[in-house]
Scaffold this motif. Structure first.
Motif, mmCIF file in Angstrom:
data_model
loop_
_atom_site.group_PDB
_atom_site.id
_atom_site.type_symbol
_atom_site.label_atom_id
_atom_site.label_comp_id
_atom_site.label_asym_id
_atom_site.label_seq_id
_atom_site.Cartn_x
_atom_site.Cartn_y
_atom_site.Cartn_z
ATOM 1 N N ALA A 110 -2.466 25.281 -7.299
ATOM 2 C CA ALA A 110 -3.246 26.282 -6.568
ATOM 3 C C ALA A 110 -4.530 25.665 -6.022
ATOM 4 C CB ALA A 110 -3.567 27.466 -7.478
ATOM 5 N N LEU A 111 -5.160 24.783 -6.803
ATOM 6 C CA LEU A 111 -6.359 24.094 -6.328
ATOM 7 C C LEU A 111 -6.025 23.171 -5.160
ATOM 8 C CD1 LEU A 111 -9.348 23.351 -6.625
ATOM 9 C CD2 LEU A 111 -8.672 21.623 -8.310
ATOM 10 N N LEU A 112 -4.893 22.492 -5.234
ATOM 11 C CA LEU A 112 -4.463 21.621 -4.143
ATOM 12 C C LEU A 112 -4.272 22.416 -2.851
ATOM 13 C CD1 LEU A 112 -3.472 18.863 -3.095
ATOM 14 C CD2 LEU A 112 -1.187 19.466 -3.935
ATOM 15 N N VAL A 113 -3.661 23.576 -2.970
ATOM 16 C CA VAL A 113 -3.464 24.432 -1.794
ATOM 17 C C VAL A 113 -4.810 24.892 -1.239
ATOM 18 C CG1 VAL A 113 -2.523 26.635 -1.020
ATOM 19 C CG2 VAL A 113 -1.173 25.179 -2.522
ATOM 20 N N LEU A 114 -5.747 25.233 -2.122
ATOM 21 C CA LEU A 114 -7.073 25.659 -1.677
ATOM 22 C C LEU A 114 -7.790 24.527 -0.935
ATOM 23 C CD1 LEU A 114 -9.410 27.706 -1.669
ATOM 24 C CD2 LEU A 114 -10.102 26.796 -3.900
ATOM 25 N N THR B 62 0.825 -1.210 0.000
ATOM 26 C CA THR B 62 0.000 0.000 0.000
ATOM 27 C C THR B 62 0.856 1.256 0.000
ATOM 28 O OG1 THR B 62 -1.747 -1.173 1.179
ATOM 29 C CG2 THR B 62 -1.827 1.235 1.214
ATOM 30 N N GLY B 63 1.936 1.231 0.783
ATOM 31 C CA GLY B 63 2.814 2.391 0.832
ATOM 32 C C GLY B 63 3.485 2.670 -0.494
ATOM 33 N N LEU B 64 3.928 1.600 -1.175
ATOM 34 C CA LEU B 64 4.549 1.786 -2.487
ATOM 35 C C LEU B 64 3.537 2.313 -3.501
ATOM 36 C CD1 LEU B 64 6.814 -1.399 -2.743
ATOM 37 C CD2 LEU B 64 7.551 0.980 -2.458
ATOM 38 N N GLY B 65 2.334 1.756 -3.453
ATOM 39 C CA GLY B 65 1.302 2.249 -4.364
ATOM 40 C C GLY B 65 0.966 3.705 -4.120
ATOM 41 N N LEU B 66 0.889 4.090 -2.836
ATOM 42 C CA LEU B 66 0.620 5.486 -2.504
ATOM 43 C C LEU B 66 1.740 6.391 -2.992
ATOM 44 C CD1 LEU B 66 -1.157 7.546 -0.954
ATOM 45 C CD2 LEU B 66 0.205 7.026 1.074
ATOM 46 N N ALA B 67 2.985 5.941 -2.803
ATOM 47 C CA ALA B 67 4.120 6.771 -3.212
ATOM 48 C C ALA B 67 4.217 6.902 -4.726
ATOM 49 C CB ALA B 67 5.416 6.188 -2.650
ATOM 50 N N ILE B 68 3.963 5.807 -5.436
ATOM 51 C CA ILE B 68 4.136 5.804 -6.892
ATOM 52 C C ILE B 68 2.982 6.499 -7.602
ATOM 53 C CG2 ILE B 68 4.287 4.325 -8.937
ATOM 54 C CD1 ILE B 68 5.762 2.281 -7.183
ATOM 55 N N PHE B 69 1.751 6.202 -7.153
ATOM 56 C CA PHE B 69 0.581 6.680 -7.895
ATOM 57 C C PHE B 69 -0.038 7.955 -7.315
ATOM 58 C CE2 PHE B 69 0.659 2.052 -8.672
ATOM 59 C CZ PHE B 69 0.808 2.070 -10.048
ATOM 60 N N ASN B 70 0.394 8.389 -6.134
ATOM 61 C CA ASN B 70 -0.172 9.599 -5.536
ATOM 62 C C ASN B 70 0.886 10.652 -5.219
ATOM 63 O OD1 ASN B 70 -2.135 7.182 -4.515
ATOM 64 N ND2 ASN B 70 -3.301 9.059 -4.775
ATOM 65 N N VAL C 187 2.135 14.165 -7.532
ATOM 66 C CA VAL C 187 1.986 15.488 -6.931
ATOM 67 C C VAL C 187 3.315 16.236 -6.971
ATOM 68 C CG1 VAL C 187 1.529 16.725 -4.775
ATOM 69 C CG2 VAL C 187 0.052 14.835 -5.458
ATOM 70 N N ALA C 188 4.397 15.549 -6.599
ATOM 71 C CA ALA C 188 5.715 16.183 -6.632
ATOM 72 C C ALA C 188 6.108 16.570 -8.053
ATOM 73 C CB ALA C 188 6.755 15.242 -6.030
ATOM 74 N N GLN C 189 5.803 15.690 -9.003
ATOM 75 C CA GLN C 189 6.131 15.969 -10.403
ATOM 76 C C GLN C 189 5.333 17.163 -10.927
ATOM 77 O OE1 GLN C 189 5.256 12.750 -13.156
ATOM 78 N NE2 GLN C 189 7.247 13.018 -14.134
ATOM 79 N N THR C 190 4.050 17.231 -10.571
ATOM 80 C CA THR C 190 3.217 18.358 -10.993
ATOM 81 C C THR C 190 3.714 19.662 -10.381
ATOM 82 O OG1 THR C 190 1.295 16.891 -11.168
ATOM 83 C CG2 THR C 190 0.863 19.248 -11.043
ATOM 84 N N ALA C 191 4.116 19.593 -9.103
ATOM 85 C CA ALA C 191 4.656 20.792 -8.454
ATOM 86 C C ALA C 191 5.912 21.282 -9.176
ATOM 87 C CB ALA C 191 4.964 20.503 -6.992
ATOM 88 N N TYR C 192 6.759 20.363 -9.620
ATOM 89 C CA TYR C 192 7.962 20.757 -10.365
ATOM 90 C C TYR C 192 7.590 21.365 -11.713
ATOM 91 C CZ TYR C 192 11.999 20.248 -13.414
ATOM 92 O OH TYR C 192 12.999 20.492 -14.332
ATOM 93 N N PHE C 193 6.658 20.728 -12.422
ATOM 94 C CA PHE C 193 6.256 21.219 -13.741
ATOM 95 C C PHE C 193 5.586 22.600 -13.668
ATOM 96 C CE2 PHE C 193 5.891 16.618 -15.388
ATOM 97 C CZ PHE C 193 7.227 16.631 -15.753
ATOM 98 N N SER C 194 5.031 22.945 -12.492
ATOM 99 C CA SER C 194 4.391 24.247 -12.370
ATOM 100 C C SER C 194 5.400 25.396 -12.448
ATOM 101 C CB SER C 194 3.608 24.327 -11.048
ATOM 102 O OG SER C 194 4.479 24.321 -9.939
ATOM 103 N N PHE C 195 6.682 25.078 -12.322
ATOM 104 C CA PHE C 195 7.731 26.100 -12.442
ATOM 105 C C PHE C 195 8.430 26.038 -13.799
ATOM 106 C CE2 PHE C 195 7.396 25.159 -7.902
ATOM 107 C CZ PHE C 195 7.206 26.428 -7.385
ATOM 108 N N THR C 196 7.794 25.381 -14.775
ATOM 109 C CA THR C 196 8.414 25.202 -16.092
ATOM 110 C C THR C 196 7.472 25.664 -17.188
ATOM 111 O OG1 THR C 196 7.575 22.940 -16.351
ATOM 112 C CG2 THR C 196 9.706 23.208 -15.245
ATOM 113 N N GLU C 197 8.007 25.752 -18.376
ATOM 114 C CA GLU C 197 7.231 26.057 -19.578
ATOM 115 C C GLU C 197 7.507 24.973 -20.601
ATOM 116 O OE1 GLU C 197 6.666 29.558 -22.990
ATOM 117 O OE2 GLU C 197 8.077 29.811 -21.319
ATOM 118 N N TRP C 198 6.441 24.432 -21.196
ATOM 119 C CA TRP C 198 6.566 23.320 -22.127
ATOM 120 C C TRP C 198 6.547 23.823 -23.563
ATOM 121 C CZ3 TRP C 198 6.448 17.844 -21.164
ATOM 122 C CH2 TRP C 198 6.548 17.527 -19.805
ATOM 123 N N GLY C 199 7.341 23.173 -24.402
ATOM 124 C CA GLY C 199 7.353 23.498 -25.815
ATOM 125 C C GLY C 199 6.250 22.795 -26.565
#
Length: 309
Positions: free
Chosen positions: A286-290, A29-37, A41-53
């Protein structure tokens, strides 16, 4: 080694073995939570500081996306729409309590039929629910307007009219979730000791007085749980709006589009329609923070409520 020392060492080994077995059981369960949740979230937080081509790849832009987000009126409008839907959707909680109290009456026949009827929308696919209500709300041949026409009322085009679109959407949301809330409240009511009602009846309290003096206070933990999941679910509203209004140019052609656009729908359009994924990631963070902020507020209000009761 003394006997006491040996017993202490054996106890420590036993505790260590139990702890290892515990970690082994929760590892999947812990591995599933870390991999799929947690990782997304961490990856999305990183991408929020980037611009995609346009053809993939991204570059670090720092706080540019967040600066743009706070200055974007469309984000503010979507936030307001989402919060409005969430606040109006909370009306479903007292409705669920009332219906649960009516079903929980002793000697009521056909309880299982009522439970099934209320819970049926919960197990129905959200897309099917949205398509059904889109047809019911149709301004030309919808059954809602047909029923109103019988009593001489000319009904509007519910989803396309800015004055009624949000309220029509809230009705669908309450209708599709009230069954789940009702079942939870019904379980909470049946867990209340019968002795409390018997003692209140001996003191001369009627059913209404018992409801407000016993049922509601005893249901406060259940109501708190329902309010948490209702707020979180409402803030993530997407499927009903997407199916009932569409997306892209088709949705923007709807006169009520400005009243119905939610944060998740805006995220979808930025990420998958205009391919502005970095900005879309900032919107969803921003929605996550809200959501986290409102959850903290609810926990604080619950503590004050328990102290007051």
């Amino acid at each position: 080694m003394t006997t006491a020392r040996a017993a202490h060492v054996a106890k420590r080994r036993g505790n260590r073995t139990q702890a290892l077995w515990g970690y082994a059981f929760i590892a999947p369960t812990g591995l599933g939570l870390a991999i799929f949740n947690l990782w997304p979230v961490a990856q999305t937080a990183y991408f929020s500081f980037t611009e995609w081509g346009a053809f993939g790849g991204h570059t670090w832009t720092g706080l540019d996306n967040y600066t743009r987000l706070f200055a974007d009126p469309e984000v503010g409008r979507a936030m307001l729409n989402t919060l409005t839907y969430t606040a109006l959707g909370l009306i479903g909680i007292p409705l669920a309590i009332v219906f649960a109290a009516l079903i929980n009456r002793p000697g009521l026949r056909g309880v299982s039929v009522y439970r099934t009827a209320f819970f049926l929308p919960v197990v129905t696919m959200p897309v099917a629910v949205a398509m059904l209500w889109r047809w019911l709300y149709n301004g030309d041949y919808g059954l809602v307007n047909q029923a109103l026409a019988v009593v001489g009322i000319d009904g509007p085009n519910w989803i396309a009219d800015p004055a009624t679109a949000m309220y029509a959407l809230v009705v669908v949301g309450i209708w599709s979730s009230i069954g789940y809330n009702l079942i939870i409240f019904l379980a909470g009511m049946q867990a209340i000791p019968k002795e409390l009602y018997e003692a209140a009846a001996m003191d001369g309290a009627g059913r209404v007085r018992q409801f407000f003096a016993i049922t509601l206070p005893m249901l406060s933990p259940t109501a708190f749980f329902i309010s948490i999941i209702s707020v979180i679910g409402s803030l993530q509203l997407f499927d009903l709006v997407f199916v009932m209004t569409g997306s892209g140019q088709a949705a923007r052609a709807n006169p009520a589009y400005a009243r119905l656009q939610t944060v998740v729908q805006l995220f979808y359009e930025r990420a998958f329609v205009t391919n502005d994924r970095g900005y879309a990631a900032a919107i969803v963070i921003a929605l996550l923070v809200l959501i986290a902020a409102l959850t903290v507020v609810q926990f604080r209000l619950q503590r004050r409520w328990v102290h007051y009761v």
